[in-house]
Design a protein around this motif. Structure first.
Motif, short mmCIF file in Angstrom:
data_model
loop_
_atom_site.label_atom_id
_atom_site.label_comp_id
_atom_site.label_asym_id
_atom_site.label_seq_id
_atom_site.Cartn_x
_atom_site.Cartn_y
_atom_site.Cartn_z
N LEU A 80 0.82 -1.21 0.00
CA LEU A 80 0.00 0.00 0.00
C LEU A 80 0.86 1.26 0.00
N THR A 81 0.35 2.29 -0.66
CA THR A 81 1.00 3.60 -0.63
C THR A 81 0.57 4.32 0.65
N LYS A 82 1.23 5.43 0.97
CA LYS A 82 0.85 6.21 2.15
C LYS A 82 -0.60 6.67 2.06
N GLN A 83 -1.03 7.07 0.87
CA GLN A 83 -2.41 7.52 0.70
C GLN A 83 -3.39 6.36 0.92
N GLU A 84 -3.07 5.18 0.40
CA GLU A 84 -3.94 4.02 0.60
C GLU A 84 -3.99 3.63 2.08
N ILE A 85 -2.86 3.71 2.75
CA ILE A 85 -2.83 3.41 4.18
C ILE A 85 -3.75 4.36 4.92
N SER A 86 -3.65 5.63 4.61
CA SER A 86 -4.48 6.63 5.26
C SER A 86 -5.97 6.38 5.04
N SER A 87 -6.34 6.06 3.82
CA SER A 87 -7.77 5.86 3.53
C SER A 87 -8.30 4.52 4.06
N GLN A 88 -7.49 3.48 4.03
CA GLN A 88 -7.97 2.17 4.46
C GLN A 88 -7.89 1.98 5.97
N LEU A 89 -7.05 2.75 6.63
CA LEU A 89 -6.89 2.57 8.07
C LEU A 89 -7.29 3.81 8.84
N SER A 90 -8.47 4.33 8.51
CA SER A 90 -9.04 5.43 9.28
C SER A 90 -10.42 5.00 9.75
N PHE A 91 -10.92 5.66 10.75
CA PHE A 91 -12.22 5.36 11.34
C PHE A 91 -13.12 6.54 11.00
N CYS A 92 -14.00 6.34 10.05
CA CYS A 92 -14.89 7.42 9.58
C CYS A 92 -14.07 8.65 9.17
N GLY A 93 -12.96 8.43 8.48
CA GLY A 93 -12.11 9.50 8.00
C GLY A 93 -11.15 10.07 9.03
N GLU A 94 -11.18 9.56 10.23
CA GLU A 94 -10.36 10.08 11.32
C GLU A 94 -9.21 9.09 11.62
N GLU A 95 -8.01 9.63 11.84
CA GLU A 95 -6.89 8.76 12.22
C GLU A 95 -7.02 8.46 13.71
N VAL A 96 -7.13 7.19 14.04
CA VAL A 96 -7.32 6.75 15.42
C VAL A 96 -6.22 5.79 15.82
N ASP A 97 -6.21 5.39 17.08
CA ASP A 97 -5.23 4.40 17.53
C ASP A 97 -5.38 3.14 16.70
N LEU A 98 -4.24 2.58 16.34
CA LEU A 98 -4.20 1.41 15.48
C LEU A 98 -3.39 0.33 16.17
#
Length: 144
Positions: A80-98
């Motif tokens: 995955l690219t950084k952009q794909e990581i951001s979009s696939q691993l967010s919670f309702c568009g928000e970056e949360v604990d992972l």
């Protein structure tokens, strides 16, 4: 002697992402109502056999409101690219604990390092993976 101390200092200065025990993860997500994503990096066959999503409902009535479970195998995650990581691993568009998890903690540690190297700052690896969950949180959790 100096080089040994220097190596020790470098180890201490590493990011705190490295590990969280399964019991600490359980206690944190069940005591603090904050959103998080649990990323299982095993392959889809292993994920379908057993995963924490299938037992979460017995621990919490409102788990869907605060948590999301994702299965992205490590090999796919690393493509995955950084952009794909951001979009696939967010919670309702928000970056949360992972939190990353796998069977024994090795692949999830690699996944956590990969995510940190690609811009995520709030990543924790669940040390010992599902094996640790079975031994420290829920001995009835089916382990293979």
């Amino acid at each position: 002697m100096f080089s040994q101390m220097n190596s020790l200092q470098m180890t201490i200065d590493l990011p705190e992402f490295c590990n969280m025990t399964a019991l600490d993860f359980y206690n944190k997500v069940h005591s603090v109502k904050s959103r998080y994503i649990l990323l299982d990096v095993r392959n889809s066959v292993q994920f379908k056999m057993v995963n924490l999503r299938c037992i979460e409902s017995k621990f919490s009535d409102d788990s869907d409101e605060f948590s999301q479970y994702r299965n992205i195998p490590l090999s796919a995650l690393q493509k995955l690219t950084k952009q794909e990581i951001s979009s696939q691993l967010s919670f309702c568009g928000e970056e949360v604990d992972l939190y990353t998890i796998c069977r024994r903690g090795n692949d999830s540690k690699s996944a956590a390092k990969f995510l940190l190297d690609n811009g995520r700052s709030n990543v924790k690896n669940i040390e010992g993976g599902l094996n640790s969950w079975h031994h420290t949180v829920d001995s009835k959790f089916p382990f293979y």
